[in-house]
Design a protein around this motif. Structure first.
Motif, PDB file in Angstrom:
ATOM      1  N   SER A   1       0.780  -1.236   0.000  1.00 63.31           N
ATOM      2  CA  SER A   1       0.000   0.000   0.000  1.00 63.31           C
ATOM      3  C   SER A   1       0.811   1.285   0.000  1.00 63.31           C
ATOM      4  O   SER A   1       0.268   2.339  -0.346  1.00 63.31           O
ATOM      5  N   LEU A   2       2.062   1.257   0.404  1.00 68.43           N
ATOM      6  CA  LEU A   2       2.835   2.490   0.465  1.00 68.43           C
ATOM      7  C   LEU A   2       3.056   3.082  -0.927  1.00 68.43           C
ATOM      8  O   LEU A   2       3.217   2.352  -1.908  1.00 68.43           O
ATOM      9  N   PRO A   3       3.080   4.406  -1.041  1.00 63.64           N
ATOM     10  CA  PRO A   3       3.465   5.038  -2.307  1.00 63.64           C
ATOM     11  C   PRO A   3       4.851   4.584  -2.730  1.00 63.64           C
ATOM     12  O   PRO A   3       5.687   4.237  -1.901  1.00 63.64           O
ATOM     13  N   ASP A   4       5.087   4.619  -4.028  1.00 63.74           N
ATOM     14  CA  ASP A   4       6.342   4.100  -4.554  1.00 63.74           C
ATOM     15  C   ASP A   4       6.812   5.001  -5.685  1.00 63.74           C
ATOM     16  O   ASP A   4       6.082   5.225  -6.653  1.00 63.74           O
ATOM     17  N   VAL A   5       8.011   5.524  -5.574  1.00 67.03           N
ATOM     18  CA  VAL A   5       8.538   6.403  -6.608  1.00 67.03           C
ATOM     19  C   VAL A   5       8.856   5.637  -7.880  1.00 67.03           C
ATOM     20  O   VAL A   5       8.992   6.231  -8.959  1.00 67.03           O
ATOM     21  N   ASN A   6       8.956   4.330  -7.801  1.00 61.99           N
ATOM     22  CA  ASN A   6       9.441   3.541  -8.925  1.00 61.99           C
ATOM     23  C   ASN A   6       8.350   3.045  -9.870  1.00 61.99           C
ATOM     24  O   ASN A   6       8.667   2.416 -10.874  1.00 61.99           O
ATOM     25  N   VAL A   7       7.077   3.279  -9.591  1.00 67.30           N
ATOM     26  CA  VAL A   7       6.023   2.719 -10.425  1.00 67.30           C
ATOM     27  C   VAL A   7       5.892   3.497 -11.720  1.00 67.30           C
ATOM     28  O   VAL A   7       6.298   4.647 -11.821  1.00 67.30           O
ATOM     29  N   GLN A   8       5.291   2.849 -12.708  1.00 66.83           N
ATOM     30  CA  GLN A   8       5.070   3.461 -14.011  1.00 66.83           C
ATOM     31  C   GLN A   8       3.628   3.930 -14.134  1.00 66.83           C
ATOM     32  O   GLN A   8       2.789   3.698 -13.266  1.00 66.83           O
ATOM     33  N   ASP A   9       3.322   4.599 -15.267  1.00 67.84           N
ATOM     34  CA  ASP A   9       1.975   5.134 -15.469  1.00 67.84           C
ATOM     35  C   ASP A   9       0.892   4.079 -15.307  1.00 67.84           C
ATOM     36  O   ASP A   9      -0.176   4.352 -14.770  1.00 67.84           O
ATOM     37  N   VAL A  10       1.162   2.875 -15.787  1.00 66.90           N
ATOM     38  CA  VAL A  10       0.135   1.837 -15.744  1.00 66.90           C
ATOM     39  C   VAL A  10      -0.208   1.419 -14.325  1.00 66.90           C
ATOM     40  O   VAL A  10      -1.190   0.731 -14.103  1.00 66.90           O
ATOM     41  N   GLN A  11       0.605   1.829 -13.351  1.00 69.95           N
ATOM     42  CA  GLN A  11       0.352   1.472 -11.960  1.00 69.95           C
ATOM     43  C   GLN A  11      -0.091   2.668 -11.128  1.00 69.95           C
ATOM     44  O   GLN A  11      -0.014   2.638  -9.908  1.00 69.95           O
ATOM     45  N   ARG A  12      -0.572   3.727 -11.747  1.00 65.47           N
ATOM     46  CA  ARG A  12      -0.915   4.922 -10.994  1.00 65.47           C
ATOM     47  C   ARG A  12      -2.114   4.719 -10.081  1.00 65.47           C
ATOM     48  O   ARG A  12      -2.411   5.562  -9.255  1.00 65.47           O
ATOM     49  N   TRP A  13      -2.812   3.616 -10.204  1.00 69.65           N
ATOM     50  CA  TRP A  13      -3.841   3.280  -9.224  1.00 69.65           C
ATOM     51  C   TRP A  13      -3.193   2.938  -7.894  1.00 69.65           C
ATOM     52  O   TRP A  13      -3.796   3.079  -6.835  1.00 69.65           O
ATOM     53  N   LYS A  14      -1.979   2.446  -7.949  1.00 69.85           N
ATOM     54  CA  LYS A  14      -1.304   1.971  -6.738  1.00 69.85           C
ATOM     55  C   LYS A  14      -0.614   3.108  -5.999  1.00 69.85           C
ATOM     56  O   LYS A  14      -0.566   3.130  -4.773  1.00 69.85           O
ATOM     57  N   SER A  15      -0.045   4.031  -6.740  1.00 66.93           N
ATOM     58  CA  SER A  15       0.733   5.096  -6.123  1.00 66.93           C
ATOM     59  C   SER A  15       0.432   6.394  -6.845  1.00 66.93           C
ATOM     60  O   SER A  15       0.291   6.408  -8.074  1.00 66.93           O
ATOM     61  N   PRO A  16       0.333   7.502  -6.135  1.00 66.61           N
ATOM     62  CA  PRO A  16       0.203   8.788  -6.824  1.00 66.61           C
ATOM     63  C   PRO A  16       1.494   9.129  -7.539  1.00 66.61           C
ATOM     64  O   PRO A  16       2.544   8.549  -7.277  1.00 66.61           O
ATOM     65  N   SER A  17       1.411  10.060  -8.458  1.00 68.70           N
ATOM     66  CA  SER A  17       2.614  10.543  -9.108  1.00 68.70           C
ATOM     67  C   SER A  17       3.553  11.107  -8.050  1.00 68.70           C
ATOM     68  O   SER A  17       3.132  11.743  -7.086  1.00 68.70           O
ATOM     69  N   GLU A  18       4.852  10.877  -8.222  1.00 64.94           N
ATOM     70  CA  GLU A  18       5.825  11.359  -7.243  1.00 64.94           C
ATOM     71  C   GLU A  18       6.819  12.331  -7.860  1.00 64.94           C
ATOM     72  O   GLU A  18       7.900  12.534  -7.343  1.00 64.94           O
ATOM     73  N   GLY A  19       6.444  12.922  -8.996  1.00 71.04           N
ATOM     74  CA  GLY A  19       7.260  13.987  -9.553  1.00 71.04           C
ATOM     75  C   GLY A  19       7.976  13.660 -10.840  1.00 71.04           C
ATOM     76  O   GLY A  19       8.717  14.498 -11.362  1.00 71.04           O
ATOM     77  N   THR A  20       7.786  12.463 -11.387  1.00 70.77           N
ATOM     78  CA  THR A  20       8.424  12.114 -12.653  1.00 70.77           C
ATOM     79  C   THR A  20       7.636  12.720 -13.811  1.00 70.77           C
ATOM     80  O   THR A  20       6.561  13.288 -13.643  1.00 70.77           O
ATOM     81  N   ASN A  21       8.182  12.572 -15.016  1.00 69.11           N
ATOM     82  CA  ASN A  21       7.489  13.063 -16.207  1.00 69.11           C
ATOM     83  C   ASN A  21       6.500  12.015 -16.710  1.00 69.11           C
ATOM     84  O   ASN A  21       6.500  11.627 -17.880  1.00 69.11           O
ATOM     85  N   ASP A  22       5.619  11.581 -15.806  1.00 66.65           N
ATOM     86  CA  ASP A  22       4.585  10.611 -16.135  1.00 66.65           C
ATOM     87  C   ASP A  22       3.348  11.352 -16.622  1.00 66.65           C
ATOM     88  O   ASP A  22       3.374  12.556 -16.867  1.00 66.65           O
ATOM     89  N   MET A  23       2.225  10.638 -16.753  1.00 62.57           N
ATOM     90  CA  MET A  23       1.034  11.268 -17.328  1.00 62.57           C
ATOM     91  C   MET A  23       0.495  12.376 -16.427  1.00 62.57           C
ATOM     92  O   MET A  23      -0.160  13.306 -16.913  1.00 62.57           O
ATOM     93  N   SER A  24       0.760  12.305 -15.139  1.00 62.80           N
ATOM     94  CA  SER A  24       0.344  13.384 -14.247  1.00 62.80           C
ATOM     95  C   SER A  24       1.301  14.564 -14.338  1.00 62.80           C
ATOM     96  O   SER A  24       0.880  15.713 -14.474  1.00 62.80           O
ATOM     97  N   GLY A  25       2.598  14.304 -14.242  1.00 60.72           N
ATOM     98  CA  GLY A  25       3.573  15.378 -14.317  1.00 60.72           C
ATOM     99  C   GLY A  25       3.495  16.140 -15.622  1.00 60.72           C
ATOM    100  O   GLY A  25       3.653  17.374 -15.658  1.00 60.72           O
ATOM    101  N   LYS A  26       3.222  15.434 -16.728  1.00 58.59           N
ATOM    102  CA  LYS A  26       3.134  16.078 -18.031  1.00 58.59           C
ATOM    103  C   LYS A  26       1.750  16.676 -18.283  1.00 58.59           C
ATOM    104  O   LYS A  26       1.467  17.148 -19.382  1.00 58.59           O
ATOM    105  N   SER A  27       0.905  16.699 -17.248  1.00 54.47           N
ATOM    106  CA  SER A  27      -0.377  17.396 -17.324  1.00 54.47           C
ATOM    107  C   SER A  27      -0.324  18.717 -16.571  1.00 54.47           C
ATOM    108  O   SER A  27      -1.360  19.307 -16.276  1.00 54.47           O
ATOM    109  N   THR A  28       0.875  19.185 -16.252  1.00 56.29           N
ATOM    110  CA  THR A  28       1.079  20.394 -15.464  1.00 56.29           C
ATOM    111  C   THR A  28       2.127  21.271 -16.140  1.00 56.29           C
ATOM    112  O   THR A  28       2.644  20.940 -17.211  1.00 56.29           O
ATOM    113  N   GLU A  29       2.483  22.375 -15.488  1.00 53.24           N
ATOM    114  CA  GLU A  29       3.527  23.254 -16.001  1.00 53.24           C
ATOM    115  C   GLU A  29       4.922  22.686 -15.803  1.00 53.24           C
ATOM    116  O   GLU A  29       5.898  23.251 -16.311  1.00 53.24           O
TER     117      GLU A  29
END
Length: 729
Positions: A56-84
Motif C-alpha cells: 500500500s505504500l506510495p512508490d517512486v518507482n512505479v510506471q503510469d500503468v500502476q498509478r492506481w497503486k501510487s500517486p505521481s511522485e514527480g516524474t514526467n509521467d502522465m500526471s507530471g506532463k499534465s502540469t507546467e
C-alpha cells in the motif's frame, strides 16, 4: 462490482518495506498462505501488517500503468506532463486525441481495476487484503493493545486506497468485508459524499486507535515510518480540502470550507504531538534546509506519510528496496538519465523578493516582483528554492563517486562536479530551429537530448548531505545511483500547513492563512523585513489570498507529484467554464463567479504551450561536430561552478561571473516542448471537461457490467452516455 477472482491471500514478504531500522523489519519470514492462527500472536499480526505496508505504500518507482497503486511522485509521467512542470502532451492534454472508454490507443487509463487476475496488481485486491486483515485481527485473541496498534494502521491504508479512487472517480463501490470470489458478489457504486464519509470514518478510527501510542512524539525511532495519529489526521485534512474544492463543491458551499477549517485547526495540535514540524537545521544557506529535508535518515519531522528505502545492492533480494529518483534525475555523464524541466515553470518561479516575475501572464492578482527578470539569465536573483529545484550549466551538483571514465576530456569526479550542458549544432540552421535535434552537449553528454535545465529537486547533493544515501557504482547494469535509500515523502508537514491555510482562506480567515504562508516562506529563507516576500493585500482580498496559496503550493511542491491534483481540484485547465456532453445541471460551476481561473486571476492551462530551453553556443563561436573534442568552447576558460554553500559577496561574485560568461558565450534558445502537428504547426493544450472525473474503460466495464458509467463517458456495455453523477448526493 464483481469481486476480484482470486481466492488465496498471500504475503509478498514483510522485508519489502525495507526500513532503515531493525525493529521495523524483523527477520525475514514467509507468510504465504497463512493459517489464521497467526492472528492470535503479535509476531504473526506484525508480519501480516508489514505486508500491508509493502502493498500500500506510495512508490517512486512505479510506471503510469500502476498509478492506481501510487500517486505521481514527480516524474514526467502522465500526471507530471499534465502540469507546467514538464512539456510533452500527456494523454490528458493531447489536442488531437480524445480519450474514450473503448479499447484502443486512446483508451482512458484504468485507475479503477488494475490487473484483476493478480491480487497484488488489483485495486480491489489490495482492499480485499486489508479487509481480510481487519476481520481476522478483530476475531482472534491477541492482546488488546496489539490489536489496536495493528487496526489503526490498517484502517489508514484502507482509507488511503479509497482516497486514491475518490480523487479520480468520485463515488466508488465501498467493499468493507471479504467477499466470496463468485459472480453474485456485487457492491453498488456509492455516492461521492458516502465515499468521502467512509474515508473520514476510517481515518478517525485510525487516529483514535493510534493516539495512545503515537501522540507523545510518535513511534520510537526503530518504528519511524509507521502510520501515526498525525498521518491519519493529515490525510483527513487533504480529503476535507478536496471535498471543499471546486471539483466537488461547484456552488462554493461555505459550510464545507468552514467545517474543513474548524476540523483541521482543531486537529493540528494532535499532528504536532506526533513529533511532526517543518524540518529546520538551524543553518539554512540558500535553501539548504529545503533540500536537506529529503535527505534525512531515521526520524524526519517533515515526513508525515513516508515510504522508506534502503541502498542494499542485489538483484531482487527480499531485503532490497531502492529509490530510483537519484538515478533518474542525474545527468547522463554521471550515469543518470535526467529530466527536462519546462521553461514555463522556470520562468514562473519567484524572484529573490518572493514575488512572481513580471510578464509571466499568470497569477495576475498577485503583486509582481520589483526585481527585473532577465530570461536569458534565469538563474539570477531567484527564490532560494529555485536553486534546489533546477540545475543550470555552470552550477555545482556534487555527488559521491567518479564518472570520469565515461568522459576523459572533461573529468567529472563527483565532489567537484559542475554541470555544463550547453549545446552546439552541426550547422548554423540549428541556432534558430526549435525542432533541430542535431545538437550536441558538452562534457560527454553529446546527443543526450537533455535541455539547459535539469530537475534537481530531491537530489542527494553531496554539498548538502555529506553522507549520501546511495551506493554509487559506475557500471552499465546499475546506473551509478541505482541503489539509493532516500526517503519518499508523500505527505509533508508543509502540506499540513498549506492545507490548513487554504481551508482558512476558503472560510474567510485570511489573516490566519497568511500567517501559515509566512511559516513556509520563513523556512525557505525569507524574513519579516518584507513580509516574507508575500503580497501586502492578502488579508483583505480572498481571491488574491487563495491565488497566493496555490502559487505557494506550486513552488513548494514542484516535482513532488502534487500539481495535477491541485489543478483538477481548482479546475485550472479551463476554470470550470465548460461541461462534458450529458453533464447534469449540478455540474455547472455557480460559485467563484462561474470561472475559478477568472476569480483567482490565473491563466487557464488550456490554450497554452510548454516549451523547453537550451543554452547554445553563441554565434560568434561557430558550430561543432559530434564528439566532445569538437566543442566550440573547449578552449574557453570556464568560471568556477556556482557553489551554493557560499553566501553574501562570495556567492554574488560567482553568480555575476557566470552571468558574464553566459553573455559572451551562450544564448538561451527555445526548443520544442509540446507537440507540433504533421505540418509543423504548433498545437496547444486541451484538457477536456470530462477528464475532471474519469470514466471506466472497456476492460473495466466488461468485468463489471452492473457498474454505472461516469457522466460524460460512453458506457461500453450500452453505447449510451454514463448515468453516474459523482456530485449527486
Amino acid at each position: 462490482m464483481k469481486v476480484i477472482r482470486y481466492a488465496v491471500l498471500g504475503l509478498a514478504g514483510m522485508m519489502a518495506l525495507a526500513s532503515c531500522s531493525d525493529k521495523f523489519i524483523d527477520e525475514k519470514k514467509n507468510f504465504d498462505n497463512v493459517n489464521t492462527d497467526i492472528y492470535n500472536y503479535e509476531s504473526g499480526i506484525n508480519g501480516r501488517l508489514n505486508d500491508l505496508y509493502s502493498w500500500s505504500l506510495p512508490d517512486v518507482n512505479v510506471q503510469d500503468v500502476q498509478r492506481w497503486k501510487s500517486p505521481s511522485e514527480g516524474t514526467n509521467d502522465m500526471s507530471g506532463k499534465s502540469t507546467e512542470e514538464y512539456s510533452g502532451f500527456s494523454v490528458f492534454l493531447d489536442p488531437q486525441k480524445e480519450l474514450t472508454s473503448s479499447v484502443g490507443t486512446d483508451q482512458v487509463p484504468d485507475l479503477f481495476m488494475g490487473d484483476k487476475g493478480n491480487i497484488q496488481a488489483s485495486v480491489y485486491g489490495r482492499i480485499r487484503n486489508i479487509n481480510d486483515f481487519i476481520t481476522n485481527v478483530k476475531s482472534h485473541s491477541a492482546a488488546d493493545d496489539v490489536k489496536a496498534k495493528a487496526l489503526g494502521q490498517a484502517y489508514f491504508f484502507r482509507a488511503w486506497c479509497y482516497y486514491m479512487l475518490m480523487k479520480w472517480y468520485g463515488g466508488v463501490p465501498l467493499v468493507t468485508d471479504v467477499q466470496d470470489p463468485v459472480e453474485s458478489s456485487f457492491t453498488e457504486r456509492s455516492s461521492a459524499r458516502a465515499t468521502k464519509d467512509f474515508i473520514i470514518s476510517d481515518l478517525n478510527m485510525s487516529a483514535k486507535l493510534l493516539a495512545p501510542y503515537t501522540m507523545n512524539g510518535g513511534w520510537d525511532s526503530g518504528n519511524f515510518g509507521r502510520i501515526t495519529t498525525g498521518t491519519a489526521l493529515a490525510l483527513k485534512g487533504r480529503v476535507l480540502l478536496l471535498w471543499a474544492s471546486p471539483l466537488f463543491n461547484r456552488a462554493n458551499d461555505q459550510e464545507r470550507w468552514t467545517s474543513a477549517y474548524n476540523t483541521m485547526k482543531a486537529e493540528k495540535d494532535s499532528i504536532d504531538a506526533c513529533g511532526y514540524h517543518l524540518y529546520k537545521s538551524g543553518k539554512n544557506v540558500n535553501g539548504s534546509d529545503f533540500a536537506a529535508m529529503f535527505l534525512q535518515t531515521g526520524v524526519n519531522p517533515e515526513a508525515v506519510f513516508v515510504t522508506l528505502y534502503n541502498n542494499v545492492a542485489g538483484d531482487g533480494l527480499d531485503n532490497q528496496k531502492n529509490n530510483s529518483w537519484e538515478r533518474w534525475i542525474r545527468p547522463h555523464n554521471t550515469t543518470g538519465s535526467g529530466f527536462n524541466a519546462s521553461a514555463m515553470l522556470v520562468d514562473m518561479f519567484p524572484m529573490s523578493d518572493g514575488k512572481i516575475p513580471a510578464g509571466t501572464g499568470t497569477y495576475t492578482k498577485l503583486q509582481t516582483s520589483s526585481v527585473s527578470y532577465d530570461s536569458s539569465l534565469p538563474f539570477l536573483n531567484r527564490d532560494p528554492r529555485f536553486y534546489r529545484t533546477f540545475a543550470f550549466p555552470g552550477f555545482r551538483w556534487a555527488y559521491q563517486g567518479d564518472a570520469s571514465a565515461a568522459n576523459s576530456l572533461y573529468p567529472n569526479d563527483g565532489p567537484n562536479y559542475v554541470l555544463w550542458n550547453y549545446c552546439w549544432y552541426l550547422n548554423a540552421d540549428g541556432n534558430t530551429d526549435p525542432e533541430n535535434t542535431n545538437n550536441y552537449f558538452a562534457d560527454g553528454l553529446l546527443n543526450s537530448g537533455k535541455s539547459g535545465v535539469y530537475v534537481r529537486k530531491k537530489s542527494d547533493d553531496l554539498d548538502v548531505n555529506g553522507s549520501p544515501l546511495y551506493q554509487w557504482q559506475a557500471t552499465a547494469s546499475n546506473g551509478g545511483f541505482a541503489y539509493s535509500g532516500a526517503q519518499l515523502i508523500e505527505l509533508r508537514y508543509a502540506e499540513v500547513l498549506l492545507n490548513l491555510a487554504e481551508a482558512a482562506c476558503g472560510a474567510g480567515q485570511m489573516g490566519e492563512a497568511v500567517s501559515l504562508l509566512q511559516q513556509i516562506r520563513e523556512r525557505a529563507g525569507y524574513t519579516a523585513d518584507n513580509n516574507y516576500g508575500l503580497p501586502d493585500n492578502l488579508t483583505g482580498d480572498q481571491a488574491a489570498c487563495m491565488s497566493a496559496i496555490l502559487y505557494e503550493r506550486q513552488i513548494e511542491f514542484a516535482y513532488e507529484g502534487k500539481r495535477m491534483d491541485d489543478m483538477r481540484r481548482w479546475m485550472l485547465y479551463d476554470g470550470g467554464a465548460h461541461q462534458p456532453e450529458g453533464a447534469p445541471a449540478d455540474w455547472t460551476l455557480t460559485g467563484w463567479g462561474g470561472n475559478t481561473c477568472t476569480w483567482l486571476g490565473v491563466k487557464p492551462l488550456n490554450g497554452q504551450r510548454r516549451e523547453n530551453m537550451v543554452f547554445r553556443v553563441a554565434d560568434s563561436f561557430g558550430t561543432g561536430g559530434v564528439t566532445a573534442d569538437t566543442d566550440p568552447l573547449k578552449n574557453e576558460a570556464r568560471p568556477a561552478g556556482v557553489d551554493l554553500r557560499l553566501s553574501g559577496e562570495e556567492l554574488t561574485k560567482q553568480m555575476n561571473d557566470l552571468a558574464d560568461w553566459y553573455r559572451t558565450h551562450l544564448v538561451r534558445q527555445m526548443k520544442k516542448g509540446d507537440s507540433y502537428d504533421q505540418n509543423h504547426i504548433t498545437e496547444f493544450i486541451n484538457f477536456r471537461p470530462k477528464y475532471y472525473f474519469l470514466g471506466f474503460n472497456q476492460a473495466v466495464s466488461n468485468a463489471n457490467t452492473r457498474l454505472p458509467q461516469t457522466c460524460g463517458w460512453v458506457d461500453y456495455n450500452t453505447g449510451s452516455l454514463g448515468t453516474f453523477d459523482p456530485l449527486a448526493e
